[in-house]
Design a protein around this motif. Sequence first.
Motif, PDB file in Angstrom:
ATOM      1  N   HIS A  44      45.584  47.022  32.381  1.00  0.00           N
ATOM      2  CA  HIS A  44      45.412  46.014  33.431  1.00  0.00           C
ATOM      3  C   HIS A  44      44.048  45.334  33.432  1.00  0.00           C
ATOM      4  O   HIS A  44      43.954  44.153  33.782  1.00  0.00           O
ATOM      5  CB  HIS A  44      45.632  46.648  34.809  1.00  0.00           C
ATOM      6  CG  HIS A  44      46.983  47.249  34.996  1.00  0.00           C
ATOM      7  ND1 HIS A  44      48.105  46.493  35.268  1.00  0.00           N
ATOM      8  CD2 HIS A  44      47.409  48.534  34.921  1.00  0.00           C
ATOM      9  CE1 HIS A  44      49.159  47.283  35.365  1.00  0.00           C
ATOM     10  NE2 HIS A  44      48.765  48.523  35.154  1.00  0.00           N
ATOM     11  N   LEU A  45      42.996  46.057  33.058  1.00  0.00           N
ATOM     12  CA  LEU A  45      41.649  45.525  33.263  1.00  0.00           C
ATOM     13  C   LEU A  45      41.280  44.432  32.279  1.00  0.00           C
ATOM     14  O   LEU A  45      40.351  43.668  32.536  1.00  0.00           O
ATOM     15  CB  LEU A  45      40.624  46.652  33.200  1.00  0.00           C
ATOM     16  CG  LEU A  45      40.768  47.732  34.279  1.00  0.00           C
ATOM     17  CD1 LEU A  45      39.687  48.792  34.123  1.00  0.00           C
ATOM     18  CD2 LEU A  45      40.721  47.119  35.669  1.00  0.00           C
ATOM     19  N   ASN A  46      41.967  44.350  31.133  1.00  0.00           N
ATOM     20  CA  ASN A  46      41.714  43.237  30.225  1.00  0.00           C
ATOM     21  C   ASN A  46      42.535  42.026  30.656  1.00  0.00           C
ATOM     22  O   ASN A  46      43.388  41.511  29.950  1.00  0.00           O
ATOM     23  CB  ASN A  46      41.988  43.626  28.763  1.00  0.00           C
ATOM     24  CG  ASN A  46      43.294  44.364  28.587  1.00  0.00           C
ATOM     25  OD1 ASN A  46      44.295  44.015  29.211  1.00  0.00           O
ATOM     26  ND2 ASN A  46      43.294  45.382  27.750  1.00  0.00           N
ATOM     27  N   SER A  47      42.208  41.562  31.860  1.00  0.00           N
ATOM     28  CA  SER A  47      42.889  40.426  32.482  1.00  0.00           C
ATOM     29  C   SER A  47      42.060  40.011  33.684  1.00  0.00           C
ATOM     30  O   SER A  47      40.963  40.550  33.922  1.00  0.00           O
ATOM     31  CB  SER A  47      44.304  40.817  32.941  1.00  0.00           C
ATOM     32  OG  SER A  47      44.237  41.657  34.090  1.00  0.00           O
ATOM     33  N   SER A  83      44.907  37.216  24.882  1.00  0.00           N
ATOM     34  CA  SER A  83      44.799  38.518  24.223  1.00  0.00           C
ATOM     35  C   SER A  83      45.077  39.679  25.158  1.00  0.00           C
ATOM     36  O   SER A  83      45.160  40.829  24.710  1.00  0.00           O
ATOM     37  CB  SER A  83      43.398  38.685  23.631  1.00  0.00           C
ATOM     38  OG  SER A  83      42.420  38.713  24.668  1.00  0.00           O
ATOM     39  N   SER A  84      45.228  39.422  26.444  1.00  0.00           N
ATOM     40  CA  SER A  84      45.413  40.489  27.422  1.00  0.00           C
ATOM     41  C   SER A  84      46.650  41.332  27.129  1.00  0.00           C
ATOM     42  O   SER A  84      47.715  40.811  26.803  1.00  0.00           O
ATOM     43  CB  SER A  84      45.539  39.883  28.830  1.00  0.00           C
ATOM     44  OG  SER A  84      45.879  40.865  29.778  1.00  0.00           O
ATOM     45  N   GLY A 109      30.432  51.358  34.160  1.00  0.00           N
ATOM     46  CA  GLY A 109      31.697  51.114  34.857  1.00  0.00           C
ATOM     47  C   GLY A 109      31.911  49.681  35.294  1.00  0.00           C
ATOM     48  O   GLY A 109      32.515  49.437  36.342  1.00  0.00           O
ATOM     49  N   ILE A 110      31.480  48.701  34.478  1.00  0.00           N
ATOM     50  CA  ILE A 110      31.593  47.302  34.904  1.00  0.00           C
ATOM     51  C   ILE A 110      33.023  46.778  34.898  1.00  0.00           C
ATOM     52  O   ILE A 110      33.343  45.833  35.607  1.00  0.00           O
ATOM     53  CB  ILE A 110      30.704  46.370  34.051  1.00  0.00           C
ATOM     54  CG1 ILE A 110      31.127  46.370  32.576  1.00  0.00           C
ATOM     55  CG2 ILE A 110      29.236  46.741  34.200  1.00  0.00           C
ATOM     56  CD1 ILE A 110      30.409  45.313  31.747  1.00  0.00           C
ATOM     57  N   THR A 158      37.332  53.958  36.023  1.00  0.00           N
ATOM     58  CA  THR A 158      38.329  53.722  34.981  1.00  0.00           C
ATOM     59  C   THR A 158      38.205  54.744  33.858  1.00  0.00           C
ATOM     60  O   THR A 158      37.107  55.160  33.487  1.00  0.00           O
ATOM     61  CB  THR A 158      38.177  52.312  34.377  1.00  0.00           C
ATOM     62  OG1 THR A 158      36.892  52.191  33.760  1.00  0.00           O
ATOM     63  CG2 THR A 158      38.322  51.266  35.449  1.00  0.00           C
ATOM     64  N   ALA A 159      39.333  55.125  33.302  1.00  0.00           N
ATOM     65  CA  ALA A 159      39.367  56.139  32.240  1.00  0.00           C
ATOM     66  C   ALA A 159      38.644  55.664  30.989  1.00  0.00           C
ATOM     67  O   ALA A 159      38.116  56.474  30.229  1.00  0.00           O
ATOM     68  CB  ALA A 159      40.818  56.496  31.912  1.00  0.00           C
TER      69      ALA A 159
END
Length: 322
Positions: free
Chosen positions: A67-70, A95-96, A264-265, A270-271
């Motif tokens: 999810h975070l690559n969006s 690329s997400s 943690g940016i 997040t894992a």
Amino acid sequence: MRFRDHALIGAAKDIPINPATPVFTFSPIVLPFPERHVDLELKVTAPPKGDAIPIILLSHGQGRSNHLNSLEGYTPLAEFWAAHGFVVIQPTHLSSVSLSLTGPAGQEYYWQDRAQDMTRVLDRLDDIEAAIPGLKGRIDRTKVAVAGHSLGAWTASMLLGAKNIDPRDGSVVNKRDDRIKAGVILTGTGNAGSDLSDFGKKMVPFYGPDFSELTTPALVVCGDEDVSPHLTIRGADWHADSYSLSPGPKDLFWVKGAKHGLGGISGWDTAETQDESPERLSVVQRVTCAYLRSALYGDKSWDEACKALEKLEQLGSIETKK
């Protein structure tokens, strides 16, 4: 946005910053582009009051998350910057993982389209303002910065003036956008060629950076423990190449003890963050915000942050070239 600092902020509290305000987030804004595989989706985070507010375009990395690559990612940065006086605009690049599209040969990770997304955003600011209640007429379009993390850092670098020379055929791609006045390059990609690992050459076969024309002022942020053997045979210094191989004015912030996640940016707890730390995250938030405020507002925030860090060597250090 939190009402107070995290209890574990530690020495980062000693880096001065202007007072925070509440923020609002509006998403998704959907902009149709017939030439794009899917319409461009955006998230905007902004303060509810104020005028002549500068813009920060924020490009997500690739990462391992679903999810975070969006536009869903990088809330720790987007909310902090907005709370301290910016309109932050985040696209979901092609690329997400959330789209699960495969770029064609030569367009791995849709690397060119990523930069084009930011140009599209600036071209459609009228539509973006009109979509958000209470924002119309409050943005200063002459004051624009771009920030990006990891693959997003290469996106930002290209918009700031870096070129890509494809090692396979020598073709040159230039995505510089002169409407962008400053940048923040977070754990960026470095030199290619013999500096790439064998796996890295297969992963980004298109990649051939030329930083010699990256002339737009920028802050490069690197973790001193950010070693990336999947991409390079070098150490953490590889991520600082956008500073060392580009002309000034540039600043380089080495974050002590930081790995690729910079504390943690990309998201809360997040894992994929190997160096989770409220203190380290707060340092990155405050230092980048201070740089952006001086770059776009013209205040003394950056000078004050640099002075504070001189007494906080356990958090990091700053280098500068004019």
